[in-house]
Design a protein around this motif. Structure first.
Motif, PDB file in Angstrom:
ATOM      1  N   TYR A  32       0.837  -1.210   0.000  1.00 47.36           N
ATOM      2  CA  TYR A  32       0.000   0.000   0.000  1.00 47.36           C
ATOM      3  C   TYR A  32       0.871   1.259   0.000  1.00 47.36           C
ATOM      4  N   PHE A  83      -4.297  -0.354  -9.343  1.00 51.74           N
ATOM      5  CA  PHE A  83      -3.945  -1.370  -8.354  1.00 51.74           C
ATOM      6  C   PHE A  83      -4.784  -2.630  -8.563  1.00 51.74           C
ATOM      7  N   THR A 142      -6.754   3.123  -7.178  1.00 49.71           N
ATOM      8  CA  THR A 142      -7.184   1.744  -6.964  1.00 49.71           C
ATOM      9  C   THR A 142      -7.591   1.058  -8.264  1.00 49.71           C
ATOM     10  N   GLY A 146      -0.166  -3.602  -7.293  1.00 43.84           N
ATOM     11  CA  GLY A 146      -1.230  -4.555  -7.566  1.00 43.84           C
ATOM     12  C   GLY A 146      -0.706  -5.927  -7.951  1.00 43.84           C
ATOM     13  N   ALA A 160       1.288   2.189  -8.713  1.00 44.58           N
ATOM     14  CA  ALA A 160       0.091   1.526  -8.191  1.00 44.58           C
ATOM     15  C   ALA A 160      -0.107   0.163  -8.839  1.00 44.58           C
ATOM     16  N   VAL A 219       1.782   2.365  -3.482  1.00 44.19           N
ATOM     17  CA  VAL A 219       0.686   3.152  -4.067  1.00 44.19           C
ATOM     18  C   VAL A 219       0.731   4.582  -3.544  1.00 44.19           C
TER      19      VAL A 219
END
Length: 223
Positions: free
Chosen positions: A36, A61, A58, A220, A216, A39
């Protein structure tokens, strides 16, 4: 150079001690926090340099997380898995670049609109994910796939996450000290003046957003 290597080395050394000091489960939890954190690094880089707050990270991600899961399910060769995962990260960056350049072309005050657009895209993506269980696994997500390179999520996968975190940190520290970082920061300070000097600021914003999106997307993949 020392200003990049020394803090990155300290970060690496500290993180490598976590499993031996606190155990594998704590390392697993910190590994999630680091994912996280990657990100957040991308968001901070875009917001800090250009003054633009992205609310849709997101998307990158989640999409690469789903893509990586399907790659691990359907592709057995490690080399092809890594190539396709890298391709998914590059595609995320390309989409981000196109989106940002379209929103900011010919405009200098589209930051709030950009934030709202990315937020709207997240809401749309959430609906698509929840209503496509054959692709996303629905509310519970995908399952039934092996980790990248058979790495143990409660063991050596942690070291891969640490390595990527240190690389992303070094990359952003380096960019902050290069002329490219200065130009990106000038977008936030005085964009009209930068345009008068001949810089296509919408492309600069697109490149910085692409970098943020790829961070990001990389997180992921690890997730």
């Amino acid at each position: 150079m020392a200003s990049i290597v020394i803090p990155s080395g300290l970060l690496l050394g500290t993180l490598l001690l976590i499993p031996s000091l606190f155990g594998d489960f704590t390392a697993y939890q910190i590994g999630l926090f680091l994912i996280y954190g990657i990100v957040a690094q991308g968001i901070g880089f875009l917001w800090g340099k250009t003054g633009i707050l992205p609310l849709g990270q997101t998307i990158f991600f989640g999409s690469t997380a789903y893509a990586s899961a399907h790659i691990l399910i359907n592709i057995e060769t490690l080399g092809w898995q890594l190539v396709l995962m890298l391709l998914s990260v590059l595609i995320a960056g390309a989409i981000a670049y196109v989106l940002a350049t379209m929103v900011f072309r010919g405009k200098t005050d589209s930051g709030p609109y950009f934030s709202l657009i990315t937020l709207a895209l997240v809401l749309i993506a959430e609906q698509l994910a929840s209503t496509s269980p054959n692709i996303t696994g629905g509310f519970n997500g995908l399952s039934g796939y092996e980790p990248i390179a058979q790495l143990d999520p409660f063991g050596n996968l942690y070291y891969l996450i640490v390595g990527v975190t240190v690389v992303s940190t070094m990359l952003l520290l380096a960019l902050n000290r290069l002329p490219a970082g200065l130009i990106a920061r000038a977008v936030s300070d005085n964009e009209p003046r930068l345009q008068l000097l001949g810089f296509a600021t919408h492309k600069i914003k697109g490149l910085v957003f692409a970098m943020s999106a790829m961070l990001a997307a990389t997180a992921g993949v690890l997730f």
